[in-house]
Write a protein that holds these residues in place. Sequence first.
Motif, PDB file in Angstrom:
ATOM      1  N   MET A 148       0.974  -1.216  -0.184  1.00  0.00           N
ATOM      2  CA  MET A 148      -0.034   0.111   0.062  1.00  0.00           C
ATOM      3  C   MET A 148       0.870   1.346  -0.089  1.00  0.00           C
ATOM      4  O   MET A 148       0.317   2.329  -0.547  1.00  0.00           O
ATOM      5  N   GLN A 149       1.891   1.129   0.673  1.00  0.00           N
ATOM      6  CA  GLN A 149       2.947   2.315   0.552  1.00  0.00           C
ATOM      7  C   GLN A 149       3.148   2.833  -1.021  1.00  0.00           C
ATOM      8  O   GLN A 149       3.115   3.958  -1.500  1.00  0.00           O
ATOM      9  N   HIS A 150       3.703   1.569  -1.812  1.00  0.00           N
ATOM     10  CA  HIS A 150       4.046   2.061  -3.031  1.00  0.00           C
ATOM     11  C   HIS A 150       2.895   2.363  -3.789  1.00  0.00           C
ATOM     12  O   HIS A 150       2.936   3.489  -4.849  1.00  0.00           O
ATOM     13  N   LEU A 151       1.653   1.763  -3.561  1.00  0.00           N
ATOM     14  CA  LEU A 151       0.227   2.381  -4.324  1.00  0.00           C
ATOM     15  C   LEU A 151      -0.090   3.825  -3.971  1.00  0.00           C
ATOM     16  O   LEU A 151      -0.403   4.551  -4.653  1.00  0.00           O
ATOM     17  N   ASN A 152      -0.008   4.062  -2.480  1.00  0.00           N
ATOM     18  CA  ASN A 152      -0.386   5.411  -2.111  1.00  0.00           C
ATOM     19  C   ASN A 152       0.445   6.335  -2.823  1.00  0.00           C
ATOM     20  O   ASN A 152       0.114   7.380  -3.125  1.00  0.00           O
ATOM     21  N   ALA A 153       1.793   6.232  -3.074  1.00  0.00           N
ATOM     22  CA  ALA A 153       2.650   6.931  -3.501  1.00  0.00           C
ATOM     23  C   ALA A 153       2.485   7.286  -4.945  1.00  0.00           C
ATOM     24  O   ALA A 153       2.397   8.513  -5.617  1.00  0.00           O
ATOM     25  N   LEU A 154       2.067   6.295  -5.577  1.00  0.00           N
ATOM     26  CA  LEU A 154       1.686   6.418  -7.265  1.00  0.00           C
ATOM     27  C   LEU A 154       0.285   7.228  -7.050  1.00  0.00           C
ATOM     28  O   LEU A 154       0.120   7.867  -8.026  1.00  0.00           O
ATOM     29  N   GLN A 155      -0.492   6.839  -6.221  1.00  0.00           N
ATOM     30  CA  GLN A 155      -1.860   7.675  -6.145  1.00  0.00           C
ATOM     31  C   GLN A 155      -1.634   9.222  -6.075  1.00  0.00           C
ATOM     32  O   GLN A 155      -2.199   9.851  -6.666  1.00  0.00           O
ATOM     33  N   SER A 156      -0.752   9.301  -5.170  1.00  0.00           N
ATOM     34  CA  SER A 156      -0.305  10.824  -5.073  1.00  0.00           C
ATOM     35  C   SER A 156       0.254  11.338  -6.164  1.00  0.00           C
ATOM     36  O   SER A 156      -0.061  12.623  -6.497  1.00  0.00           O
ATOM     37  N   GLU A 157       0.825  10.871  -6.715  1.00  0.00           N
ATOM     38  CA  GLU A 157       1.839  11.204  -8.188  1.00  0.00           C
ATOM     39  C   GLU A 157       0.658  11.512  -9.239  1.00  0.00           C
ATOM     40  O   GLU A 157       0.689  12.462  -9.862  1.00  0.00           O
ATOM     41  N   GLY A 158      -0.175  10.173  -9.512  1.00  0.00           N
ATOM     42  CA  GLY A 158      -1.181  10.397 -10.544  1.00  0.00           C
ATOM     43  C   GLY A 158      -2.537  11.041 -10.329  1.00  0.00           C
ATOM     44  O   GLY A 158      -3.084  11.370 -11.366  1.00  0.00           O
ATOM     45  N   GLY A 159      -2.701  11.197  -9.117  1.00  0.00           N
ATOM     46  CA  GLY A 159      -4.017  11.978  -8.892  1.00  0.00           C
ATOM     47  C   GLY A 159      -5.371  11.180  -9.236  1.00  0.00           C
ATOM     48  O   GLY A 159      -5.426  10.123  -9.308  1.00  0.00           O
ATOM     49  N   SER A 160      -6.129  12.038 -10.067  1.00  0.00           N
ATOM     50  CA  SER A 160      -7.377  11.260 -10.651  1.00  0.00           C
ATOM     51  C   SER A 160      -7.096  10.551 -11.798  1.00  0.00           C
ATOM     52  O   SER A 160      -7.968   9.671 -12.002  1.00  0.00           O
ATOM     53  N   ASN A 161      -6.154  10.591 -12.024  1.00  0.00           N
ATOM     54  CA  ASN A 161      -5.548   9.592 -13.387  1.00  0.00           C
ATOM     55  C   ASN A 161      -5.136   7.976 -13.014  1.00  0.00           C
ATOM     56  O   ASN A 161      -5.148   7.167 -13.711  1.00  0.00           O
TER      57      ASN A 161
ATOM     58  N   VAL B  94      -5.687  -0.748  -6.271  1.00  0.00           N
ATOM     59  CA  VAL B  94      -6.290  -1.607  -5.825  1.00  0.00           C
ATOM     60  C   VAL B  94      -5.391  -2.680  -4.983  1.00  0.00           C
ATOM     61  O   VAL B  94      -4.268  -3.103  -5.821  1.00  0.00           O
ATOM     62  N   GLN B  95      -5.340  -2.934  -3.901  1.00  0.00           N
ATOM     63  CA  GLN B  95      -4.499  -3.839  -2.931  1.00  0.00           C
ATOM     64  C   GLN B  95      -4.746  -5.119  -3.195  1.00  0.00           C
ATOM     65  O   GLN B  95      -5.982  -5.523  -2.927  1.00  0.00           O
ATOM     66  N   ALA B  96      -3.769  -5.944  -3.740  1.00  0.00           N
ATOM     67  CA  ALA B  96      -4.147  -7.408  -3.892  1.00  0.00           C
ATOM     68  C   ALA B  96      -2.877  -8.213  -3.953  1.00  0.00           C
ATOM     69  O   ALA B  96      -2.040  -7.717  -4.718  1.00  0.00           O
ATOM     70  N   ASP B  97      -2.915  -9.383  -3.453  1.00  0.00           N
ATOM     71  CA  ASP B  97      -1.732 -10.413  -3.688  1.00  0.00           C
ATOM     72  C   ASP B  97      -2.289 -11.465  -4.901  1.00  0.00           C
ATOM     73  O   ASP B  97      -3.083 -12.342  -4.759  1.00  0.00           O
ATOM     74  N   LEU B  98      -1.472 -11.259  -5.873  1.00  0.00           N
ATOM     75  CA  LEU B  98      -1.924 -11.917  -7.129  1.00  0.00           C
ATOM     76  C   LEU B  98      -1.310 -13.301  -7.308  1.00  0.00           C
ATOM     77  O   LEU B  98      -1.582 -14.121  -8.169  1.00  0.00           O
ATOM     78  N   SER B  99      -0.812 -13.647  -6.137  1.00  0.00           N
ATOM     79  CA  SER B  99      -0.216 -14.955  -5.866  1.00  0.00           C
ATOM     80  C   SER B  99      -1.211 -15.909  -5.507  1.00  0.00           C
ATOM     81  O   SER B  99      -1.043 -17.075  -5.303  1.00  0.00           O
TER      82      SER B  99
END
Length: 249
Positions: free
Chosen positions: A41-54, A58-63
Amino acid sequence: MNNALAGRRALVTGEARGIGLELSRQLIAQGCTVVAVGRNMQHLNALQSEGGSNVTTVQADLSQQAEIDRLVPLITAEHPDLSILINNAGLQQEMNLFANPAGASIISARQEIGLNLDGLVSLTLGLLPNLAAQSRSSIVNISSGLAIAPKSASPVYCATKAATRAFSQALRYQCEDSAPHITVTEAIMALVDTDMTAGRGSGKITAHRAATEVIAGLARGQPEVWVGKAKMLRVLNRLLPAVAARIMR
C-alpha cells in the motif's frame, strides 16, 4: 500523445514500483487512466499521490487465487471500460536445489508459480470477457529472455516465463480467430535495474527505458517486443542457440 492509447483505461500489476511504476507513469502521459494493482500500500499510495485522478489503486496479492477471485468482479463492475491489461507482476528467487532444504525450495517454487504463472493466467482469463466487450483491447504479458535460454540459478522463474511465452502465443491465436480486436503482446525483457535484480548481473537497463519500449510496442499492437539486449538474444538464439544457452546460463 499516442492516439492509440489516449482515453483508454489500463490495469497494470506489479507493486507500483520498478517497471510497473514506469509503465503507469508513461500510460498516464499517453492519456490513459490507470488501475494499479499490487500488494504494497505504501507504493500504491505514492503512485496515487503522483497520478491523482488518473490513477486508481487496488491492493491485492496476485499469488493467491482467492485474491484474484475477489479482484476480477471488482474490476469488471467498477471499470467496465477497461481495455488494456498489462501483466507485469513477477517474482524471481535464486535457489540451489541441492543445497537448500527441499521444503524451502518447494515453498519458493510455489510462490513463483503462484504469482508469475497462475496469477497471470487467472487474471487474464477472468478479465477476458470484459476486454472482449470493448471495441479494441490489448493484453501485454511481461516475459523474459530467460524464457528463451534459462539460467541455472532461477529454474522455476525461467520455467514460469517460458510458460508465459507459450500462453501468450496460444492466447494470441485464439484472439485472432475469435476476437481479432484484442491484441496480445509478449514483452521479452532484458536485465532491468529493479529491486528484484539488485546484486545480480551487470549491464542493466533502466526501468524507464524498459517501459518506454513496452509502451511503444503496445501502441503499435506488436505481437512481440524484444526489450534492450533481448534483441541480440533473439538473433543469437536463432543463429547459434548453443552459444545463447551458454551465455544465459
